[in-house]
Motif scaffolding. Structure first.
Motif, short mmCIF file in Angstrom:
data_model
loop_
_atom_site.label_atom_id
_atom_site.label_comp_id
_atom_site.label_asym_id
_atom_site.label_seq_id
_atom_site.Cartn_x
_atom_site.Cartn_y
_atom_site.Cartn_z
N PRO A 1 19.83 37.43 -8.92
CA PRO A 1 21.55 38.57 -9.78
C PRO A 1 22.23 39.23 -8.66
O PRO A 1 23.03 39.64 -8.17
N ALA A 2 21.47 40.32 -8.60
CA ALA A 2 21.43 41.59 -8.02
C ALA A 2 21.98 41.39 -6.42
O ALA A 2 22.71 42.03 -5.24
N ASP A 3 20.95 40.88 -5.35
CA ASP A 3 21.42 39.78 -4.20
C ASP A 3 23.11 39.14 -4.63
O ASP A 3 23.42 39.39 -3.46
N ARG A 4 23.12 38.07 -5.28
CA ARG A 4 23.86 37.13 -5.50
C ARG A 4 25.38 38.65 -5.27
O ARG A 4 26.58 38.23 -4.61
N VAL A 5 25.18 39.44 -5.87
CA VAL A 5 26.58 40.48 -5.98
C VAL A 5 27.08 41.30 -5.21
O VAL A 5 27.95 41.26 -4.16
#
Length: 101
Positions: A65-69
């Motif tokens: 999720p952090a990479d997606r954001v």
């Protein structure tokens, strides 16, 4: 004071849950007009973007999720969003994590 960070974190997670919806036509048009007068170049750009979008969509849930954001934000930093850039960022983030493990 904790409410604001919680709200921001919730907003970031909501962004991470859904794949971004970019309009890449202006980006491809701008790239074509700057680089070449070849009318087929814009079509190739749009095809590349569509292919990258399909690949991102197929793998979206597998990225952190952090990479997606972060990557979704980076892929549109200059005002010209790109699924090719998004895919490259996400792939590099995954590979970097794999080398750490």
């Amino acid at each position: 004071m904790l409410a604001l960070p919680a709200i921001l974190m919730g907003a970031a997670l909501a962004v991470a849950d859904r794949m971004p919806d970019y309009d890449v036509r202006p980006s491809c048009h701008a790239a074509t007009s700057l680089m070449s007068l070849d009318p087929k170049r814009e079509a190739r750009c749009l095809d590349d973007e569509a292919s990258a979008r399909r690949e991102v969509a197929a793998q979206w849930a597998g990225f952190l999720p952090a990479d997606r954001v972060r990557c979704a934000a980076e892929a549109q930093l200059d005002g010209t969003p790109s699924y090719v850039d998004l895919l490259e960022c996400l792939t590099l983030a995954r590979e970097a994590k794999a080398t750490k493990d």
